[in-house]
Scaffold this active site. Sequence first.
Site, mmCIF file in Angstrom:
data_model
loop_
_atom_site.group_PDB
_atom_site.id
_atom_site.type_symbol
_atom_site.label_atom_id
_atom_site.label_comp_id
_atom_site.label_asym_id
_atom_site.label_seq_id
_atom_site.Cartn_x
_atom_site.Cartn_y
_atom_site.Cartn_z
ATOM 1 N N GLY A 187 -4.581 -4.216 -3.862
ATOM 2 C CA GLY A 187 -5.557 -3.166 -4.173
ATOM 3 C C GLY A 187 -4.765 -1.937 -4.539
ATOM 4 O O GLY A 187 -4.144 -1.314 -3.681
ATOM 5 N N HIS A 188 -4.700 -1.644 -5.830
ATOM 6 C CA HIS A 188 -3.894 -0.520 -6.309
ATOM 7 C C HIS A 188 -4.825 0.601 -6.761
ATOM 8 O O HIS A 188 -5.628 0.420 -7.676
ATOM 9 C CB HIS A 188 -2.982 -0.978 -7.463
ATOM 10 C CG HIS A 188 -1.978 -2.016 -7.037
ATOM 11 N ND1 HIS A 188 -1.076 -2.579 -7.894
ATOM 12 C CD2 HIS A 188 -1.734 -2.574 -5.819
ATOM 13 C CE1 HIS A 188 -0.319 -3.438 -7.220
ATOM 14 N NE2 HIS A 188 -0.708 -3.455 -5.969
ATOM 15 N N LYS A 237 1.831 2.176 -5.106
ATOM 16 C CA LYS A 237 2.380 1.628 -6.362
ATOM 17 C C LYS A 237 1.468 1.932 -7.543
ATOM 18 O O LYS A 237 1.933 2.264 -8.631
ATOM 19 C CB LYS A 237 2.557 0.091 -6.234
ATOM 20 C CG LYS A 237 3.537 -0.307 -5.151
ATOM 21 C CD LYS A 237 3.600 -1.815 -4.970
ATOM 22 C CE LYS A 237 2.357 -2.423 -4.379
ATOM 23 N NZ LYS A 237 2.067 -2.051 -2.999
ATOM 24 N N GLN A 288 1.956 -5.999 -3.206
ATOM 25 C CA GLN A 288 2.415 -6.096 -1.819
ATOM 26 C C GLN A 288 3.725 -5.306 -1.638
ATOM 27 O O GLN A 288 3.920 -4.328 -2.337
ATOM 28 C CB GLN A 288 2.575 -7.568 -1.382
ATOM 29 C CG GLN A 288 1.247 -8.310 -1.235
ATOM 30 C CD GLN A 288 0.699 -8.863 -2.540
ATOM 31 O OE1 GLN A 288 1.392 -9.517 -3.303
ATOM 32 N NE2 GLN A 288 -0.571 -8.613 -2.812
ATOM 33 N N ASP A 311 0.806 -1.228 0.000
ATOM 34 C CA ASP A 311 0.000 0.000 0.000
ATOM 35 C C ASP A 311 0.839 1.278 0.000
ATOM 36 O O ASP A 311 0.433 2.301 0.553
ATOM 37 C CB ASP A 311 -0.965 0.017 1.203
ATOM 38 C CG ASP A 311 -1.885 -1.176 1.206
ATOM 39 O OD1 ASP A 311 -2.241 -1.650 0.119
ATOM 40 O OD2 ASP A 311 -2.253 -1.640 2.306
HETATM 41 P P1 GDP Z 1 -0.760 0.404 -3.564
HETATM 42 O O1 GDP Z 1 -1.403 -0.873 -3.128
HETATM 43 O O2 GDP Z 1 0.705 0.431 -3.294
HETATM 44 O O3 GDP Z 1 -1.084 0.760 -4.981
HETATM 45 O O4 GDP Z 1 -1.391 1.553 -2.646
HETATM 46 P P2 GDP Z 1 -2.954 1.713 -2.271
HETATM 47 O O5 GDP Z 1 -3.681 2.177 -3.450
HETATM 48 O O6 GDP Z 1 -3.445 0.504 -1.571
HETATM 49 O O7 GDP Z 1 -2.859 2.818 -1.153
HETATM 50 C C1 GDP Z 1 -2.323 4.098 -1.400
HETATM 51 C C2 GDP Z 1 -3.413 5.136 -1.114
HETATM 52 O O8 GDP Z 1 -2.833 6.413 -1.023
HETATM 53 C C3 GDP Z 1 -4.458 5.234 -2.211
HETATM 54 O O9 GDP Z 1 -5.683 5.591 -1.639
HETATM 55 C C4 GDP Z 1 -3.912 6.367 -3.090
HETATM 56 O O10 GDP Z 1 -4.932 7.038 -3.805
HETATM 57 C C5 GDP Z 1 -3.321 7.269 -2.064
HETATM 58 N N1 GDP Z 1 -2.145 8.047 -2.475
HETATM 59 C C6 GDP Z 1 -1.145 7.678 -3.323
HETATM 60 N N2 GDP Z 1 -0.190 8.632 -3.345
HETATM 61 C C7 GDP Z 1 -0.597 9.593 -2.493
HETATM 62 C C8 GDP Z 1 -0.007 10.830 -2.049
HETATM 63 O O11 GDP Z 1 1.101 11.200 -2.414
HETATM 64 N N3 GDP Z 1 -0.716 11.558 -1.141
HETATM 65 C C9 GDP Z 1 -1.928 11.176 -0.676
HETATM 66 N N4 GDP Z 1 -2.529 11.944 0.207
HETATM 67 N N5 GDP Z 1 -2.510 10.023 -1.079
HETATM 68 C C10 GDP Z 1 -1.840 9.241 -1.953
HETATM 69 P P1 IMO Z 2 -0.934 -4.119 -2.279
HETATM 70 O O1 IMO Z 2 -0.497 -4.707 -3.594
HETATM 71 C C1 IMO Z 2 -0.912 -4.538 2.066
HETATM 72 C C2 IMO Z 2 -1.014 -8.597 3.657
HETATM 73 C C3 IMO Z 2 -2.258 -9.006 4.429
HETATM 74 C C4 IMO Z 2 -1.636 -9.967 5.431
HETATM 75 C C5 IMO Z 2 -0.573 -10.673 4.593
HETATM 76 C C6 IMO Z 2 -1.010 -12.006 4.021
HETATM 77 O O2 IMO Z 2 -2.215 -3.388 -2.349
HETATM 78 O O3 IMO Z 2 0.172 -3.360 -1.645
HETATM 79 P P2 IMO Z 2 -2.600 -12.670 1.968
HETATM 80 O O4 IMO Z 2 -4.041 -12.386 1.730
HETATM 81 O O5 IMO Z 2 -1.668 -12.129 0.931
HETATM 82 O O6 IMO Z 2 -2.311 -14.103 2.276
HETATM 83 O O7 IMO Z 2 -2.260 -11.867 3.341
HETATM 84 O O8 IMO Z 2 -0.259 -9.800 3.529
HETATM 85 N N1 IMO Z 2 -1.270 -8.084 2.297
HETATM 86 C C7 IMO Z 2 -1.176 -6.789 1.960
HETATM 87 N N2 IMO Z 2 -0.955 -5.707 2.723
HETATM 88 N N3 IMO Z 2 -1.051 -4.402 0.748
HETATM 89 C C8 IMO Z 2 -1.249 -5.482 -0.038
HETATM 90 O O9 IMO Z 2 -1.265 -5.421 -1.389
HETATM 91 C C9 IMO Z 2 -1.375 -6.747 0.568
HETATM 92 N N4 IMO Z 2 -1.605 -8.002 0.110
HETATM 93 C C10 IMO Z 2 -1.517 -8.813 1.174
HETATM 94 O O10 IMO Z 2 -2.841 -7.895 5.057
HETATM 95 O O11 IMO Z 2 -0.976 -9.251 6.437
HETATM 96 MG MG MG Z 3 -2.905 -1.543 -1.859
#
Ligand code: GDP
Ligand code: IMO
Ligand code: MG
Length: 436
Positions: free
Chosen positions: A40-41, A16, A225, A13
């Site tokens: 979840g991207h 990415k 991840q 999270d």
């Molecule tokens: P990922 O799994 O690595 O793609 O990250 P996620 O999407 O799960 O979580 C990142 C969250 O931060 C999302 O809700 C993005 O929209 C948000 N986000 C990404 N970059 C920024 C930033 O620079 N500032 C803020 N405030 N939010 C951001």
């Molecule tokens: P993105 O790509 C954050 C974590 C789960 C748990 C562990 C194992 O959005 O960054 P799983 O369901 O993979 O067997 O769970 O890994 N986890 C993540 N945490 N971002 C993710 O994906 C994750 N995918 C799995 O919360 O701790």
């Molecule tokens: Mg994510």
Amino acid sequence: MSNIVIIGAQWGDEGKGKIVDMLAPDVDAVVRFQGGHNAGHTVSVGGRTYKLKLIPSGILHKNKICLVGNGVVLDPREFCAEMDALLAEGLDLGPERLKISRKCHLVLPYHQALDRTREAARGGDKIGTTGRGIGPCYEDKAARAGIRACDLEDFDLLGRKIRDALKEKNALLAGLYGQKALDPETLIEELKPVAARLAPYLADVSEELSRIEAGGGRIMFEGAQGVHLDIDHGTYPYVTSSNTVAGNAAAGAGIAPSRLHRVIGVAKAYTTRVGSGAFPTELTGETGQYIQKKGTEFGTVTGRKRRCGWLDAVVLRESARLCGVNDFALTKLDVLSGLPEVKICTEYAYRGRRIPYPPQAEKGLAEVEPVYESLPGWQEDLSSARVFSDLPEAARNFVARLEALTGVPVGMISVGANREQTVMRCLNLHSAPPAV
Ligand code: GDP
Ligand code: IMO
Ligand code: MG
């Protein structure tokens, strides 16, 4: 042309999705190489927010080819649902630009049932998985008992494999865990329309990548991840079930390691973690709540509150070493605005010593005490910064300390969820990567 690998440098999270979307105009294709719909991207563009789980984050750019590599575990029904959501937004998802490797292993309902049942059985010792069946699917792959996307093209074989699999899974689900057994014939019937829908998308992704390269095209590998959730190098057993390190881009997409030229590590300006496991810099008090709220730190897939803490340079140093990170893309720097001071963990105190890398013992990380450096905070809203000099001095200083502590340049800084809320710094994708 040089290819780029994007990986999460912490526990997932990191943002990415935003970085991949932002850099996608510079490449011809984006390929996912591991993980499944535990990912979840999030991509925010023009007032709309897209939550991508299996489909690569380059998909919002019309002319980019998006590929799901063999290292991904694919829930076929989830993939269809994700396609439906994007089609409803008017996106073009033709099979000439969206392709699934025939070698992907399929996540099926019994994987999810086992994942959830096992987690419940672990009680207080649970991993905190996303409950999406990712671990049990990779287990079947390693056990050579998996069902792959190519099996959707051979329904007799698929039927036989599902009946066989369910003999064992039902023995576990019903016999050991007292759950309802699953009916193989129902599952086989349910898969028929899904198989028909996905058939045009099945491809030889590895060959496709060679073709793109042969035509002078450039490829971006999108990790899911984060490095510290890697099955080998992460905080085992509180990890996911795939290799999240950059090296797996080669095996998980079907390309030679010598074709991976540059690695960008996405790092949040603080640290978050969802699920169980040690987290040395976790902030359980007011500051942690401030960051959680301001950063809207809720899991994209499960909606769980993410645990929040200070930036940990030990974690980032380890990721940089394991993945050969050329540049960091630092995200969510805007979230730290308003704090009187900001801290960076520089090393750990562990069993009477100072260590610059995480300890190896399974319970080692839970024992360490973070050693912090405190820096002055800043009050300014950063969200409209577009060049480095737009940032207040204290924020620039924070970035400089991160670079000094890790030895890795920060090539871009994200100051908001939207595509344009980005400060491009020294990251020039058309030049050779800087020395690590
Ligand atoms: P990922 O799994 O690595 O793609 O990250 P996620 O999407 O799960 O979580 C990142 C969250 O931060 C999302 O809700 C993005 O929209 C948000 N986000 C990404 N970059 C920024 C930033 O620079 N500032 C803020 N405030 N939010 C951001
Ligand atoms: P993105 O790509 C954050 C974590 C789960 C748990 C562990 C194992 O959005 O960054 P799983 O369901 O993979 O067997 O769970 O890994 N986890 C993540 N945490 N971002 C993710 O994906 C994750 N995918 C799995 O919360 O701790
Ligand atoms: Mg994510």
